[in-house]
Write a protein that holds these residues in place. Structure first.
Motif, short mmCIF file in Angstrom:
data_model
loop_
_atom_site.label_atom_id
_atom_site.label_comp_id
_atom_site.label_asym_id
_atom_site.label_seq_id
_atom_site.Cartn_x
_atom_site.Cartn_y
_atom_site.Cartn_z
N ALA A 31 31.72 -55.10 79.45
CA ALA A 31 31.30 -56.24 78.91
C ALA A 31 32.11 -56.83 77.93
N TYR A 32 32.75 -55.96 77.09
CA TYR A 32 33.46 -56.56 75.75
C TYR A 32 34.77 -56.23 75.73
N GLY A 33 35.69 -56.25 76.92
CA GLY A 33 36.97 -56.02 76.87
C GLY A 33 37.28 -54.70 77.23
N PHE A 55 20.29 -43.04 71.89
CA PHE A 55 21.47 -43.41 72.18
C PHE A 55 21.33 -43.97 73.56
N ASP A 56 21.90 -45.10 73.76
CA ASP A 56 21.25 -45.88 75.01
C ASP A 56 22.72 -45.96 75.73
N THR A 57 22.42 -45.49 77.20
CA THR A 57 23.37 -45.85 78.45
C THR A 57 22.63 -46.18 79.59
N HIS A 132 16.39 -50.46 84.92
CA HIS A 132 16.81 -51.50 84.32
C HIS A 132 16.29 -52.78 84.56
N ARG A 133 16.11 -53.02 85.76
CA ARG A 133 15.55 -54.56 86.20
C ARG A 133 14.54 -54.21 87.21
N VAL A 134 13.59 -55.16 87.34
CA VAL A 134 12.33 -54.97 87.99
C VAL A 134 12.84 -55.46 89.60
N LEU A 161 10.71 -49.71 80.54
CA LEU A 161 11.20 -50.70 81.36
C LEU A 161 12.04 -51.58 80.69
N SER A 162 12.82 -52.52 81.70
CA SER A 162 14.09 -53.35 80.92
C SER A 162 13.61 -54.54 81.47
N GLU A 163 13.47 -55.69 80.63
CA GLU A 163 13.49 -57.08 81.07
C GLU A 163 12.10 -57.28 82.01
N TYR A 210 17.58 -55.24 72.80
CA TYR A 210 19.15 -54.97 73.24
C TYR A 210 19.79 -56.39 72.74
N SER A 211 21.09 -56.25 72.44
CA SER A 211 22.15 -57.03 72.07
C SER A 211 21.48 -57.52 70.66
N PRO A 212 21.03 -57.02 69.53
CA PRO A 212 20.12 -57.26 68.56
C PRO A 212 21.42 -58.24 67.58
N LEU A 213 22.65 -57.86 67.95
CA LEU A 213 23.83 -58.90 67.18
C LEU A 213 24.00 -59.95 68.11
N GLY A 214 23.21 -60.34 68.87
CA GLY A 214 23.54 -61.60 69.84
C GLY A 214 25.06 -61.48 70.50
N PRO A 285 21.99 -51.55 68.25
CA PRO A 285 23.45 -52.32 68.07
C PRO A 285 24.51 -51.63 68.76
N GLY A 286 25.45 -52.39 69.45
CA GLY A 286 26.44 -51.58 70.20
C GLY A 286 27.77 -51.78 69.46
N THR A 287 28.32 -50.51 69.42
CA THR A 287 29.80 -50.72 68.61
C THR A 287 30.67 -49.62 69.12
N ARG A 288 32.06 -49.79 69.03
CA ARG A 288 33.27 -48.90 69.58
C ARG A 288 33.77 -48.31 67.95
N ASP A 289 33.26 -48.74 67.07
CA ASP A 289 33.84 -48.59 65.74
C ASP A 289 33.03 -47.88 64.63
N ARG A 291 33.19 -47.51 61.66
CA ARG A 291 32.87 -48.25 60.19
C ARG A 291 31.54 -49.31 60.59
N ARG A 292 31.83 -49.80 61.72
CA ARG A 292 30.60 -50.72 62.01
C ARG A 292 29.43 -50.15 62.20
N VAL A 293 29.40 -48.77 62.63
CA VAL A 293 28.11 -47.97 62.85
C VAL A 293 27.61 -47.94 61.40
N GLU A 295 28.06 -49.71 58.82
CA GLU A 295 27.45 -51.03 58.36
C GLU A 295 26.25 -51.47 58.89
N ASN A 296 26.06 -51.02 60.31
CA ASN A 296 24.84 -51.58 60.88
C ASN A 296 23.80 -50.43 60.62
N VAL A 297 24.06 -49.27 60.50
CA VAL A 297 22.92 -48.23 60.14
C VAL A 297 22.45 -48.64 58.73
#
Ligand SMILES: NC(=O)c1ccc[n+]([C@@H]2O[C@H](COP(=O)([O-])OP(=O)(O)OC[C@H]3O[C@@H](n4cnc5c(N)ncnc54)[C@H](OP(=O)(O)O)[C@@H]3O)[C@@H](O)[C@H]2O)c1
Length: 333
Positions: A31-33, A55-57, A132-134, A161-163, A210-214, A285-289, A291-293, A295-297
């Motif tokens: 999704a993000y590169g 932890f969400d997957t 994941h989806r109905v 359930l999701s969405e 989900y996508s709480p940081l837009g 919130p999702g991040t691979r970093d 330091r961002r974890v 910040e978000n926490v």
């Protein structure tokens, strides 16, 4: 059950309790590169140290390879018993051309995907299993019944359930208790406020935005759509397109000014805003970093006053400019 200083919250009425901020892993594999397995593993470890337990997957995030669940399962091996692993079924990933749009929640397929998820995660039970989806082809009662059987067999603990819409939530909950609904929700995206959140509160179901940081727009790190590679969904997300982008950048600028006044970042303000919408809400919130974890926490300790909430609302009374998914894909995404 928390490892760090973070407060915990209850999700639903079946006993699920987690740190107030969770971690999403979708961006670690899609999704993000390009992915960053080293950074992603460090992010998961740092999250655990700081008290993140949710932890969400999803099966989908591995695009049929299991890579997302494998990454998460490996990363939590040293502390598996302390955390809640959430994954999702519901897509048909057999045809690469239809990944993300073909659905399959038939009971046999749910069982098959669950066995794969258990193997990929390297665990004997999934804590939280979401549809994941109905799937319009399968009555939601059959889905809930199948997950109920997996709970009875000890392979799953809680059902999510999701969405799903209000009617599906009610019908599923009557067949097997739903602990959590996961749907997009943020300062940018407010549709759940009208009907879905009131129904969840009536039924005692927790909510995971989900996508709480837009999708990363509600941070200090955003570029126009054309600056992202084609495998990054922000290259085609409507909120990044010319016109919408400038309007949204301006709104994030105003939110950043509010955040600065509280010695916070705009990402922290966006997460604290969600936490302030109810104590039944746990953003992921999702991040691979790592330091961002951190910040978000820290958003879990940012208190917003009624005045702050009014100022934030005044900046974006109805959310962002631009749709959250392309209209043609909305039924599936
Ligand atoms: N149920 C569903 O249908 C569904 C759909 C979408 C997502 N989800 C779940 O929700 C989780 C979160 O949603 P999301 O990942 O789509 O969106 P998000 O959490 O709103 O934003 C993620 C993006 O923001 C960036 N980011 C995170 N923290 C940041 C910070 N402090 N400063 C600057 N940039 C930051 C990340 O980049 P870096 O990784 O480079 O830091 C990533 O590009 C997903 O991981 C997934 O588990 C579920």
């Amino acid at each position: 059950m928390t490892n760090g200083q973070m407060p915990t919250r209850q999700l639903g009425s079946q006993g699920l309790r987690v740190g107030a901020v969770g971690l999403g892993t979708m961006g670690m594999t899609m999704a993000y590169g390009p992915g960053d397995p080293g950074g992603s593993t460090a992010a998961i470890h740092r999250a655990y140290e700081l008290g993140v337990t949710l932890f969400d997957t999803a099966e989908l995030y591995g695009l049929g390879t299991g890579s997302s669940e494998q990454l998460l399962g490996r990363a939590v091996r040293g502390f598996r018993g302390d955390v809640v692993l959430a994954t999702k079924f519901g897509y048909d990933l057999s045809d690469p051309a239809k990944i993300g749009t073909a659905l399959n929640s038939r009971p046999h397929h749910i069982r098959e995907v669950t066995e794969n998820s258990l193997r990929h995660l390297g665990t004997d039970h999934i804590d939280l299993l979401y549809q994941h989806r109905v799937d319009p082809a399968v009555p939601i009662e059959d889905v809930a019944g199948t997950v109920g059987e997996l709970v009875a067999e000890g392979k799953v603990r809680w059902f999510g359930l999701s969405e799903a819409g209000e009617d599906e939530i009610r019908r599923a909950h009557a067949a097997h208790p739903v602990s959590v609904l996961q749907t997009e929700y943020s300062v940018f995206e407010r549709a759940v406020e009208a009907d879905v959140l009131p129904a969840l509160r009536e039924l005692g179901i927790g909510f995971v935005p989900y996508s709480p940081l837009g999708r990363g727009f509600l941070t200090g790190d955003v570029r126009p759509a054309a600056a992202y590679p084609p495998d990054d969904m922000r290259s085609w997300d409507d909120r990044w397109q010319p016109g919408n982008y400038e309007s949204n950048v301006s709104a994030v600028g105003e939110l950043t000014a509010i955040a600065r006044g509280k010695n916070a970042t705009v990402a922290q303000l966006a997460l604290a805003w969600l936490l302030a919408q109810g104590d039944d809400i746990v953003p992921i919130p999702g991040t691979r970093d790592p330091r961002r974890v951190e910040e978000n926490v820290r958003a879990a300790s940012l208190a917003l006053t009624d005045g702050d909430l009014k100022r934030i609302h005044a900046v974006l009374p109805h959310g962002a400019a631009g749709a959250r998914y392309p209209v043609a894909l909305m039924p599936h995404w």
